[in-house]
Design an enzyme around this catalytic site. Structure first.
Site, short mmCIF file in Angstrom:
data_model
loop_
_atom_site.label_atom_id
_atom_site.label_comp_id
_atom_site.label_asym_id
_atom_site.label_seq_id
_atom_site.Cartn_x
_atom_site.Cartn_y
_atom_site.Cartn_z
CB CYS A 1 58.18 -17.23 13.10
SG CYS A 1 57.67 -15.49 13.18
CG HIS B 1 54.69 -18.84 16.39
ND1 HIS B 1 55.98 -19.21 16.67
CD2 HIS B 1 54.75 -17.56 15.92
CE1 HIS B 1 56.80 -18.19 16.38
NE2 HIS B 1 56.08 -17.19 15.92
#
Length: 508
Positions: free
Chosen positions: A331, A444
């Site tokens: 991310c 994630h």
């Protein structure tokens, strides 16, 4: 309203989240439909539900302990700090706006009725609700407009059990002091206390328990021993960053501790792999000689990139890259590894443009709308070395990000997303550099996919001249199930469960 019990603490980090999870599992195993609830959570760790809504991870693992699907109603308000003085306010899973402390304090009265409605709707579907407070109910400067501690206990008409952490020292003073600072109505809600994280001989502690009961006029319901439970930690105050695994393991992974680190639970899965040592590189420390360096997610990517640059860590990352070591960005970490980051609307901060570390040929633009989605896909990249044999591996996880990244050079896509929020798609995602030793992705939880992770680790072993080994667990969910049962057994064996059920039945 259905039956409920609320666990509050003498402060942060006393074990409220884990004890709440323990009782979710205990009540479920005793035959009750059980649901966790925390009206307001402040954390940089969050999760995306199957509906694409964002909630705190503590209520996610509590839901898992109760063997139910995470539901954003379990945590209607999530505060994600963006700076020392501001936080992003997420209400019912969607971004409301950024607020400073005073602005939010004035906003809270508007939330009270909405929280009550959400709570009543949620609990109508269950037998027992296990509520968790935040920080301490003795924060008397915050008593006005409180919606998470005694204010929530009043809204839900719940009896309260107060938790103290003896491992910190001063547990008797913290419990007695908390009771003293509560007003008469609040004290009447507290039906017992639990002492958590005890080490030593209980016989030596027992005289103090009796004296405490005489002082606070309520019973000690149990003393829970200190135990090593591998369940997700709630926030960055967690002890996880201070842990040092055994250094004689064969694969060394280092994770950079960023000032605005988010979703560090992405790396808990490595605890299940017997050959892996994980070290968190804290502020003021240097990167060692890891086999894998991970740059995690961030709530403020640009400021954390500046931190890496000004602290000298960026140069250490570049030195590691020259050695050909594997570097993985998740991310915000993925965004930092690119060529450029643009923030034309000031979504993150006042800096409109900044150079990235430059290992991946991507450019990122921050936009107003946050992407929040669960995803499923496969690894698209086919190569040798660290990523050999990963093509076709099934992966799933979730995305939470403001930035949009696109390839702009020699880097190639890492994976293909086949499903977003239950809908079929075919989106190429992530990036791998031309040498195959720098990887970035928005997903994630990608390491929670044991087959993918074990193959990656075995490729690292191969690069070190070591043979492959199999994972000791078939899935991360299987590992967590065992930990939830272990936690529940410890709590159930050391707490007066008859008294707990009596408190629930009697209410306030």
């Amino acid at each position: 309203m259905k039956k409920s019990i609320m666990f509050q603490g003498t402060g942060s980090g006393v074990g409220k989240s884990l004890i709440t999870a323990a009782f979710c599992r205990i009540f479920k195993d005793d035959g009750y439909k059980t649901v966790p609830f925390k009206s307001q959570n402040m954390a940089l760790n969050s999760f995306i539900t199957k509906e694409g809504l964002e909630m705190g991870r503590a209520q996610v693992f509590q839901a898992e302990a109760a063997r139910i699907e995470p539901d954003v109603r379990m945590n209607p308000i999530l505060l994600k700090p963006t700076t020392d003085k501001k936080a992003q306010v997420i209400f019912k899973g969607k971004v409301h706006k950024n607020m400073d402390a005073q602005e939010y304090h004035k906003f809270k009265p508007q939330l009270e009725n909405m929280i009550k409605e959400i709570y009543e709707e949620l609990t109508s579907e269950y037998d027992i609700c296990v509520l968790e407070g935040a920080g301490s109910p003795a924060e008397i400067n915050l008593r006005e407009n409180d919606i998470v501690n005694m204010g929530m206990a009043k809204l839900s008409n719940s009896p309260v059990v107060l938790i103290g952490d003896i491992d910190k020292g001063g547990v008797f003073a913290s419990l007695a002091g908390t009771m003293m600072l509560l007003n008469e109505e609040e004290r009447s809600r507290v039906k017992g206390v639990i002492i958590n994280k005890f080490r030593g001989d209980i016989k030596i502690l027992e005289p103090g328990l009796k004296m405490l009961e005489d002082i606070i006029k309520i019973p000690v319901l149990g003393v829970i021993p200190y135990s090593d439970i591998n369940i997700e930690d709630e926030d960055s105050l967690s002890e996880i960053f201070k842990r040092r695994s055994k250094s004689n393991k064969e694969i060394n992974i280092e994770v950079l501790y960023l000032p605005h680190v988010s979703n560090f639970t992405d790396f808990n899965v490595f605890q299940t792999q017997e050959d892996v040592n994980v070290r968190y590189v804290l502020r003021g420390e240097s990167i060692g000689n890891p086999d894998i360096l991970i740059i995690p997610g961030s709530k403020n990517t640009i400021e954390d990139l500046i931190y890496l640059r000004e602290s000298g860590i960026e140069e250490e990352i570049k030195a590691l890259h020259k050695k050909g070591k594997l570097i993985f960005g998740i991310c915000g970490g993925y965004q930092m590894l690119g060529k450029k980051l643009y923030d034309p609307k000031g979504v993150e901060c006042g800096i409109k443009e900044i150079d990235g570390i430059g290992f991946l040929d991507i450019e990122t633009v921050f936009e107003d709308e946050k992407v929040t989605t669960q995803v499923k896909g496969i690894i698209e990249y086919e190569g040798s070395g660290y990523l050999e044999g990963l093509k076709g591996c099934n992966i799933e996880g979730y995305e939470i990000h403001m930035g949009r990244s696109k390839l702009c050079g020699e880097s190639v896509y890492f994976d293909r997303i086949n499903e977003r929020l239950g809908k079929i798609t075919s989106d190429l995602e992530g990036a791998v550099n031309s040498q195959g030793n720098v990887v970035g992705t928005y997903i994630h939880g990608i390491f929670d996919n044991i087959n993918f992770t074990r193959k990656l680790l075995n490729n690292v072993r191969k690069s070190k001249g070591l043979g492959e080994i199999e994972s000791s667990v078939e899935s991360f969910s299987e590992f967590k199930e065992k930990e939830y049962n272990k936690l529940a057994n410890i709590v159930k064996s050391n707490v007066d469960m008859n008294k707990i059920y009596e408190i629930i039945e009697s209410g306030v």
